[in-house]
Design a protein around this motif. Structure first.
Motif, PDB file in Angstrom:
ATOM      1  N   PRO A   7       0.758   0.763  -5.914  1.00  0.00           N
ATOM      2  CA  PRO A   7      -0.055   0.682  -4.689  1.00  0.00           C
ATOM      3  C   PRO A   7      -0.964   1.884  -4.517  1.00  0.00           C
ATOM      4  O   PRO A   7      -0.599   3.011  -4.825  1.00  0.00           O
ATOM      5  CB  PRO A   7       0.983   0.635  -3.564  1.00  0.00           C
ATOM      6  N   GLN A   8      -2.141   1.608  -4.025  1.00  0.00           N
ATOM      7  CA  GLN A   8      -3.134   2.633  -3.719  1.00  0.00           C
ATOM      8  C   GLN A   8      -3.237   2.768  -2.202  1.00  0.00           C
ATOM      9  O   GLN A   8      -2.872   1.857  -1.470  1.00  0.00           O
ATOM     10  CB  GLN A   8      -4.492   2.214  -4.285  1.00  0.00           C
ATOM     11  N   PRO A   9      -3.778   3.879  -1.733  1.00  0.00           N
ATOM     12  CA  PRO A   9      -4.023   3.980  -0.290  1.00  0.00           C
ATOM     13  C   PRO A   9      -5.049   2.931   0.130  1.00  0.00           C
ATOM     14  O   PRO A   9      -5.913   2.552  -0.662  1.00  0.00           O
ATOM     15  CB  PRO A   9      -4.587   5.385  -0.112  1.00  0.00           C
ATOM     16  N   GLY A  57       5.892  11.047   7.124  1.00  0.00           N
ATOM     17  CA  GLY A  57       5.933  11.094   5.682  1.00  0.00           C
ATOM     18  C   GLY A  57       5.391   9.845   5.015  1.00  0.00           C
ATOM     19  O   GLY A  57       5.105   8.837   5.657  1.00  0.00           O
ATOM     20  N   PRO A  58       5.255   9.929   3.696  1.00  0.00           N
ATOM     21  CA  PRO A  58       4.680   8.820   2.938  1.00  0.00           C
ATOM     22  C   PRO A  58       5.653   7.644   2.844  1.00  0.00           C
ATOM     23  O   PRO A  58       6.863   7.805   2.990  1.00  0.00           O
ATOM     24  CB  PRO A  58       4.427   9.438   1.559  1.00  0.00           C
ATOM     25  N   CYS A  59       5.077   6.472   2.563  1.00  0.00           N
ATOM     26  CA  CYS A  59       5.905   5.276   2.449  1.00  0.00           C
ATOM     27  C   CYS A  59       5.177   4.217   1.638  1.00  0.00           C
ATOM     28  O   CYS A  59       3.974   4.312   1.388  1.00  0.00           O
ATOM     29  CB  CYS A  59       6.237   4.713   3.830  1.00  0.00           C
ATOM     30  N   LEU A  60       5.920   3.208   1.251  1.00  0.00           N
ATOM     31  CA  LEU A  60       5.347   1.965   0.761  1.00  0.00           C
ATOM     32  C   LEU A  60       5.160   1.108   2.004  1.00  0.00           C
ATOM     33  O   LEU A  60       6.120   0.839   2.718  1.00  0.00           O
ATOM     34  CB  LEU A  60       6.293   1.276  -0.227  1.00  0.00           C
ATOM     35  N   PHE A  61       3.930   0.737   2.293  1.00  0.00           N
ATOM     36  CA  PHE A  61       3.652  -0.076   3.480  1.00  0.00           C
ATOM     37  C   PHE A  61       3.404  -1.511   3.041  1.00  0.00           C
ATOM     38  O   PHE A  61       2.539  -1.772   2.204  1.00  0.00           O
ATOM     39  CB  PHE A  61       2.438   0.461   4.239  1.00  0.00           C
ATOM     40  N   LEU A  62       4.186  -2.446   3.577  1.00  0.00           N
ATOM     41  CA  LEU A  62       3.983  -3.866   3.296  1.00  0.00           C
ATOM     42  C   LEU A  62       3.134  -4.439   4.416  1.00  0.00           C
ATOM     43  O   LEU A  62       3.617  -4.666   5.524  1.00  0.00           O
ATOM     44  CB  LEU A  62       5.308  -4.618   3.233  1.00  0.00           C
ATOM     45  N   GLY A  63       1.875  -4.667   4.113  1.00  0.00           N
ATOM     46  CA  GLY A  63       0.960  -5.201   5.107  1.00  0.00           C
ATOM     47  C   GLY A  63       0.799  -6.700   4.968  1.00  0.00           C
ATOM     48  O   GLY A  63       0.841  -7.243   3.862  1.00  0.00           O
ATOM     49  N   TYR A  64       0.624  -7.353   6.097  1.00  0.00           N
ATOM     50  CA  TYR A  64       0.285  -8.783   6.146  1.00  0.00           C
ATOM     51  C   TYR A  64       1.284  -9.647   5.382  1.00  0.00           C
ATOM     52  O   TYR A  64       0.910 -10.560   4.660  1.00  0.00           O
ATOM     53  CB  TYR A  64      -1.141  -9.006   5.626  1.00  0.00           C
ATOM     54  N   PHE A  65       2.561  -9.374   5.554  1.00  0.00           N
ATOM     55  CA  PHE A  65       3.608 -10.136   4.876  1.00  0.00           C
ATOM     56  C   PHE A  65       3.713 -11.527   5.506  1.00  0.00           C
ATOM     57  O   PHE A  65       3.882 -11.662   6.716  1.00  0.00           O
ATOM     58  CB  PHE A  65       4.945  -9.378   4.986  1.00  0.00           C
ATOM     59  N   ARG A 103       0.846  -1.200   0.000  1.00  0.00           N
ATOM     60  CA  ARG A 103       0.000   0.000   0.000  1.00  0.00           C
ATOM     61  C   ARG A 103       0.879   1.247   0.000  1.00  0.00           C
ATOM     62  O   ARG A 103       1.927   1.277   0.643  1.00  0.00           O
ATOM     63  CB  ARG A 103      -0.869   0.055   1.262  1.00  0.00           C
ATOM     64  N   TRP A 104       0.380   2.273  -0.660  1.00  0.00           N
ATOM     65  CA  TRP A 104       0.971   3.593  -0.485  1.00  0.00           C
ATOM     66  C   TRP A 104       0.310   4.170   0.754  1.00  0.00           C
ATOM     67  O   TRP A 104      -0.906   4.097   0.918  1.00  0.00           O
ATOM     68  CB  TRP A 104       0.673   4.457  -1.709  1.00  0.00           C
ATOM     69  N   ASP A 105       1.109   4.695   1.668  1.00  0.00           N
ATOM     70  CA  ASP A 105       0.538   5.252   2.879  1.00  0.00           C
ATOM     71  C   ASP A 105       1.056   6.667   3.077  1.00  0.00           C
ATOM     72  O   ASP A 105       2.264   6.883   3.168  1.00  0.00           O
ATOM     73  CB  ASP A 105       0.891   4.392   4.095  1.00  0.00           C
ATOM     74  N   PRO A 106       0.150   7.657   3.142  1.00  0.00           N
ATOM     75  CA  PRO A 106       0.589   9.034   3.307  1.00  0.00           C
ATOM     76  C   PRO A 106       1.193   9.294   4.681  1.00  0.00           C
ATOM     77  O   PRO A 106       2.081  10.115   4.820  1.00  0.00           O
ATOM     78  CB  PRO A 106      -0.678   9.851   3.095  1.00  0.00           C
ATOM     79  N   ASP A 107       0.730   8.595   5.710  1.00  0.00           N
ATOM     80  CA  ASP A 107       1.252   8.791   7.070  1.00  0.00           C
ATOM     81  C   ASP A 107       0.661   7.714   7.970  1.00  0.00           C
ATOM     82  O   ASP A 107      -0.537   7.695   8.223  1.00  0.00           O
ATOM     83  CB  ASP A 107       0.862  10.179   7.584  1.00  0.00           C
ATOM     84  N   LEU A 108       1.514   6.827   8.422  1.00  0.00           N
ATOM     85  CA  LEU A 108       1.061   5.720   9.271  1.00  0.00           C
ATOM     86  C   LEU A 108       0.634   6.160  10.656  1.00  0.00           C
ATOM     87  O   LEU A 108      -0.075   5.461  11.342  1.00  0.00           O
ATOM     88  CB  LEU A 108       2.194   4.704   9.462  1.00  0.00           C
ATOM     89  N   GLY A 109       1.141   7.296  11.087  1.00  0.00           N
ATOM     90  CA  GLY A 109       0.879   7.713  12.452  1.00  0.00           C
ATOM     91  C   GLY A 109       2.090   7.478  13.339  1.00  0.00           C
ATOM     92  O   GLY A 109       2.296   8.173  14.317  1.00  0.00           O
TER      93      GLY A 109
END
Length: 195
Positions: A185-187, A82-90, A72-78
Motif C-alpha cells: 500500500p501507498q499513501p 501512529g502509522p497503520c494499514l487503512f482499509l478504505g471503502y470496504f 492504504r498505508w497511512d502515516p497518521d489518520l488524525g
C-alpha cells in the motif's frame, strides 16, 4: 505439491475486475439504502474502484469477487496515533455471511504485521449514535472478531463515522487459507505531502 489457497486477496489487475468491484459497491450501497442503513457519504465510490491509481483489492473465492477495499498505508489518520494499514471503502457482496468480514480481518491483521505496521484501521458510516441499532449490532459483530471501536467522529471524507482499530498479528498458517497478492500500500494522494 502445494495446494492453492481457498481464498485470495489480490490487487484488482484488469479493467473487468475493477468494473466488477464498482458494480459490487453499487449493489451494496443499494442494499444498505433499501434497509435504511447508512451509506458512505462520498458521492462516487464506485469510480475509486475503477481508478487504477487507487490500487483497489478484492477477496476472491474460485474467481468470484466476494469483497473489495482500497488498502492504504497511512502515516497518521488524525484520530489514531501512529502509522497503520487503512482499509478504505470496504464493501462485501450483499446478503453474505459475516465469514467474509472475518476472512478480511484475519488477512488485514497478518498483512499489516508483514508490513511492520502495528495496526489496521477502518471507518464505517455512522449517522446515528453508536449505541443505536442497526449500527450497534454491526459494531458488536466486529468487536466479536477482533476489532476495537475507537469512538466516532469525522472520518477521512468529513462525514460522521465509527472508528475501528485492529492489532496487527503474524498468522503463519493463514496462507494455506488466504493467498495474498496485494501491492504494498501507498499513501493516499493527499497523504503524500504529509509523509
Amino acid at each position: 505439491m502445494s495446494l492453492a489457497a481457498i481464498y485470495e486477496v489480490r490487487t484488482l489487475r484488469t479493467d473487468a475486475e475493477r468494473e466488477e468491484a464498482a458494480a459490487l459497491v453499487q449493489d451494496r450501497q443499494r442494499w444498505l439504502t433499501m434497509r435504511g442503513l447508512p451509506v458512505p457519504a462520498k458521492a462516487d465510490i464506485p469510480a475509486l474502484f475503477r481508478d487504477l491509481q487507487t490500487h483497489p483489492a478484492g477477496l476472491f473465492e474460485d474467481g468470484k469477487l466476494l469483497a473489495c477495499m482500497i488498502p492504504r498505508w497511512d502515516p497518521d489518520l488524525g484520530w489514531g496515533e501512529g502509522p497503520c494499514l487503512f482499509l478504505g471503502y470496504f464493501h462485501t457482496l450483499p446478503d453474505q455471511p459475516d465469514d467474509i468480514t472475518r476472512l478480511i480481518t484475519l488477512w488485514a491483521s497478518d498483512f499489516a504485521a508483514r508490513l511492520d505496521l502495528p495496526l489496521v484501521r477502518s471507518e464505517i458510516s455512522a449517522h446515528h449514535a453508536l449505541e443505536a441499532e442497526p449500527i450497534a449490532a454491526l459494531l458488536r459483530r466486529l468487536t466479536d472478531i477482533g476489532w476495537d471501536v475507537r469512538g466516532s467522529g469525522p472520518g477521512r471524507e468529513g462525514a460522521r463515522v465509527a472508528r475501528l482499530e485492529l492489532t496487527a498479528e503474524h498468522r503463519p498458517g493463514l496462507s494455506a487459507l488466504i493467498g495474498c497478492r496485494v501491492h504494498e500500500p501507498q499513501p493516499a494522494p493527499d497523504d503524500r505531502a504529509n509523509a
